[in-house]
Scaffold this motif. Structure first.
Motif, PDB file in Angstrom:
ATOM      1  N   GLU A 105       0.830  -1.197   0.000  1.00  0.00           N
ATOM      2  CA  GLU A 105       0.000   0.000   0.000  1.00  0.00           C
ATOM      3  C   GLU A 105       0.870   1.255   0.000  1.00  0.00           C
ATOM      4  OE1 GLU A 105      -3.725   1.936   2.518  1.00  0.00           O
ATOM      5  OE2 GLU A 105      -2.700   0.166   3.299  1.00  0.00           O
ATOM      6  N   LYS A 106       1.954   1.261   0.782  1.00  0.00           N
ATOM      7  CA  LYS A 106       2.866   2.409   0.809  1.00  0.00           C
ATOM      8  C   LYS A 106       3.533   2.603  -0.549  1.00  0.00           C
ATOM      9  CE  LYS A 106       3.837   2.277   5.747  1.00  0.00           C
ATOM     10  NZ  LYS A 106       4.828   2.003   6.786  1.00  0.00           N
ATOM     11  N   LYS A 107       3.925   1.507  -1.179  1.00  0.00           N
ATOM     12  CA  LYS A 107       4.551   1.610  -2.499  1.00  0.00           C
ATOM     13  C   LYS A 107       3.570   2.153  -3.529  1.00  0.00           C
ATOM     14  CE  LYS A 107       8.092  -1.973  -2.053  1.00  0.00           C
ATOM     15  NZ  LYS A 107       8.603  -3.236  -2.571  1.00  0.00           N
ATOM     16  N   VAL A 108       2.323   1.673  -3.483  1.00  0.00           N
ATOM     17  CA  VAL A 108       1.304   2.154  -4.418  1.00  0.00           C
ATOM     18  C   VAL A 108       1.062   3.643  -4.188  1.00  0.00           C
ATOM     19  CG1 VAL A 108      -1.145   1.998  -5.011  1.00  0.00           C
ATOM     20  CG2 VAL A 108       0.213  -0.079  -4.791  1.00  0.00           C
ATOM     21  N   ASP A 109       1.011   4.068  -2.939  1.00  0.00           N
ATOM     22  CA  ASP A 109       0.819   5.486  -2.634  1.00  0.00           C
ATOM     23  C   ASP A 109       1.978   6.324  -3.177  1.00  0.00           C
ATOM     24  OD1 ASP A 109      -1.588   5.029  -1.368  1.00  0.00           O
ATOM     25  OD2 ASP A 109      -0.742   5.035   0.670  1.00  0.00           O
ATOM     26  N   ALA A 110       3.209   5.827  -2.994  1.00  0.00           N
ATOM     27  CA  ALA A 110       4.378   6.561  -3.488  1.00  0.00           C
ATOM     28  C   ALA A 110       4.340   6.663  -5.013  1.00  0.00           C
ATOM     29  CB  ALA A 110       5.662   5.876  -3.019  1.00  0.00           C
TER      30      ALA A 110
END
Length: 139
Positions: A105-110
């Protein structure tokens, strides 16, 4: 006796009778209250015992109801976890933990932020490159 003395005696007797009637009413009320108190004193242990028994029954019913709800809640939580596991397995995330989902989820947000920043950049530079490439192909 004169008429005045006889009227005074009647008034005095009437006042005394009113006083005695009031005193008698007080005595009667006291006697009735005493009787009711004695009757209540005799019934109190029985009434108290009945109330204690009713309280025990209600407590037992409440505990049973709480235990039933708690056991159903545990069963629901377990079945919910099982359903989530099945959905993850069907989607190919069988061995993926919640930490893995958080990292993804953090990678997708970034990545979403980067895409948004690129799409917000001025588009003049690509237009110049396109004009330059047209000129190069024209020659």
């Amino acid at each position: 006796m004169s008429k005045e003395k006889s009227q005074l005696k009647e008034v005095s007797d009437m006042a005394k009778n009113i006083w005695l009637a009031g005193l008698g009413a007080y005595g009667r009320a006291f006697d009735e209250a005493q009787e009711r108190y004695e009757q209540a004193s005799k019934e109190t242990p029985r009434l108290f015992t009945e109330l204690v028994e009713k309280g025990r029954n209600l407590e037992s019913q409440a505990r049973t109801a709480i235990d039933d709800v708690a056991s159903k809640g545990k069963g629901t939580a377990t079945s919910l976890e099982e359903r989530i596991s099945k959905v993850r397995a069907n989607l190919g995330f069988g061995g993926v933990s919640s930490e893995d989902f958080e990292r993804l989820e953090k990678k997708v947000d970034a990545l979403a932020k980067k895409v948004n920043s690129l799409s917000a950049a001025p588009k003049k530079a690509p237009a110049k490159r396109a004009a330059a490439s047209k000129a190069a192909t024209a020659e």
